[in-house]
Design a protein around this motif. Sequence first.
Motif, PDB file in Angstrom:
ATOM      1  N   LYS A   1       0.805  -1.224   0.000  1.00  0.00           N
ATOM      2  CA  LYS A   1       0.000   0.000   0.000  1.00  0.00           C
ATOM      3  C   LYS A   1       0.841   1.279   0.000  1.00  0.00           C
ATOM      4  O   LYS A   1       0.700   2.128  -0.889  1.00  0.00           O
ATOM      5  CB  LYS A   1      -0.939  -0.013   1.209  1.00  0.00           C
ATOM      6  N   TYR A   2       1.707   1.432   0.979  1.00  0.00           N
ATOM      7  CA  TYR A   2       2.452   2.693   1.093  1.00  0.00           C
ATOM      8  C   TYR A   2       3.618   2.762   0.115  1.00  0.00           C
ATOM      9  O   TYR A   2       4.077   3.860  -0.214  1.00  0.00           O
ATOM     10  CB  TYR A   2       2.900   2.920   2.540  1.00  0.00           C
ATOM     11  N   ASN A   3       4.076   1.617  -0.356  1.00  0.00           N
ATOM     12  CA  ASN A   3       5.045   1.640  -1.455  1.00  0.00           C
ATOM     13  C   ASN A   3       4.400   2.202  -2.714  1.00  0.00           C
ATOM     14  O   ASN A   3       5.000   3.027  -3.413  1.00  0.00           O
ATOM     15  CB  ASN A   3       5.592   0.228  -1.708  1.00  0.00           C
TER      16      ASN A   3
ATOM     17  N   GLY B   1       8.172  -6.927  -0.021  1.00  0.00           N
ATOM     18  CA  GLY B   1       7.725  -5.636   0.507  1.00  0.00           C
ATOM     19  C   GLY B   1       8.311  -5.328   1.860  1.00  0.00           C
ATOM     20  O   GLY B   1       7.718  -4.612   2.678  1.00  0.00           O
ATOM     21  N   SER B   2       9.509  -5.849   2.105  1.00  0.00           N
ATOM     22  CA  SER B   2      10.122  -5.753   3.435  1.00  0.00           C
ATOM     23  C   SER B   2      10.904  -4.450   3.581  1.00  0.00           C
ATOM     24  O   SER B   2      12.135  -4.420   3.485  1.00  0.00           O
ATOM     25  CB  SER B   2      11.046  -6.956   3.680  1.00  0.00           C
ATOM     26  N   ASN B   3      10.182  -3.359   3.810  1.00  0.00           N
ATOM     27  CA  ASN B   3      10.811  -2.074   4.111  1.00  0.00           C
ATOM     28  C   ASN B   3       9.902  -1.316   5.067  1.00  0.00           C
ATOM     29  O   ASN B   3       8.895  -1.849   5.552  1.00  0.00           O
ATOM     30  CB  ASN B   3      11.088  -1.284   2.826  1.00  0.00           C
ATOM     31  N   LEU B   4      10.238  -0.068   5.354  1.00  0.00           N
ATOM     32  CA  LEU B   4       9.452   0.672   6.339  1.00  0.00           C
ATOM     33  C   LEU B   4       8.052   0.979   5.835  1.00  0.00           C
ATOM     34  O   LEU B   4       7.104   1.044   6.629  1.00  0.00           O
ATOM     35  CB  LEU B   4      10.182   1.965   6.729  1.00  0.00           C
TER      36      LEU B   4
ATOM     37  N   GLY C   1       2.248  -0.239   6.530  1.00  0.00           N
ATOM     38  CA  GLY C   1       0.987  -0.835   6.098  1.00  0.00           C
ATOM     39  C   GLY C   1       0.508  -1.906   7.054  1.00  0.00           C
ATOM     40  O   GLY C   1      -0.690  -2.008   7.352  1.00  0.00           O
ATOM     41  N   CYS C   2       1.434  -2.690   7.575  1.00  0.00           N
ATOM     42  CA  CYS C   2       1.061  -3.794   8.461  1.00  0.00           C
ATOM     43  C   CYS C   2       0.609  -3.337   9.837  1.00  0.00           C
ATOM     44  O   CYS C   2       0.017  -4.121  10.586  1.00  0.00           O
ATOM     45  CB  CYS C   2       2.212  -4.795   8.567  1.00  0.00           C
TER      46      CYS C   2
END
Length: 306
Positions: free
Chosen positions: A46-48, A145-148, A153-154
């Motif tokens: 989402k935020y990406n 999607g392993s970033n801030l 989003g999680c």
Amino acid sequence: MSSPFLTPFTQHIENEITRHAGVELSVLRLDTMHPFVNGNKWFKLKYNLLEAKQQNFTTLLTFGGAYSNHIFATAAAGNLFGFRTIGVIRGEEKLPLNPTLSFATQQGMQLVYLSRETYRQKHTRELQEDLKQCFGDIFIIPEGGSNLNGVRGCTEIIEDDGAFDTICLACGTGTTLAGIALSLNPRQRVIGFPVLKKGEFLTQEIENLLSNYLDSGLTAPNNSPASWELMCDYHFGGYAKVNDDLLMFIQQFQLECGIQLDYLYTAKMFYGVMDLIRREIFSKGDRLLLVHTGGLQGNLGMKQRL
């Protein structure tokens, strides 16, 4: 960005094991949000996607294995929201394409293959600069999607006022666990079930994600994460590994509860939780929420391999 997604619902589960142990068990059905972009995949994307839009990128590039849920979801999300997508795939091309990669190409994703040795350099500036030289102006999303942005989003997955004592989920990168831990109150806890062999390494990965997120100034429901731990004994031999016990559990669980589990992630977590309940690890009256993180698309490819 308008959302084409359904609101996930919570489904109560009761069987002989839970009744004997005196625990309450519910499942958060993230798998029902969307036919293609569901589970935790949407929350990590989402935020990406929002950042890519805000910075006027039109092309997303990301990484994954040949059966990657993240590749599948990114291809579909790119198609939904008007992005060109490029998937950098670990290993050599194998034809015909498996169901995951075939779907990705149908959604318009361009596939690029890297040797496993080169793929291990995916986080390095050198390789990413090479990719930018090759493909131009690209917005790079890390594997899984392993970033801030993924953590942010999680933090939105669990929306309750403390209705559950323990949240359980499968872990690949630890991003989802980090986000959920930041969304809970101090009286709650999270248990992660790594699907990788020797998953203890995720402890440091999760600690880094939490520390970096809190240092970043990004918003979080809580200023400190809830307590969390990993249960590393339910990987069934490692990523994409299954055995007869797990396969039988998947069949029985679907017959009893009407919930389909994916072979790679949720099935291992559900099996682990049921085993811990049977062993009376949880106290009577504990309220457990199991997060169904989707990924059912991978079952077709797994069935072809079994």
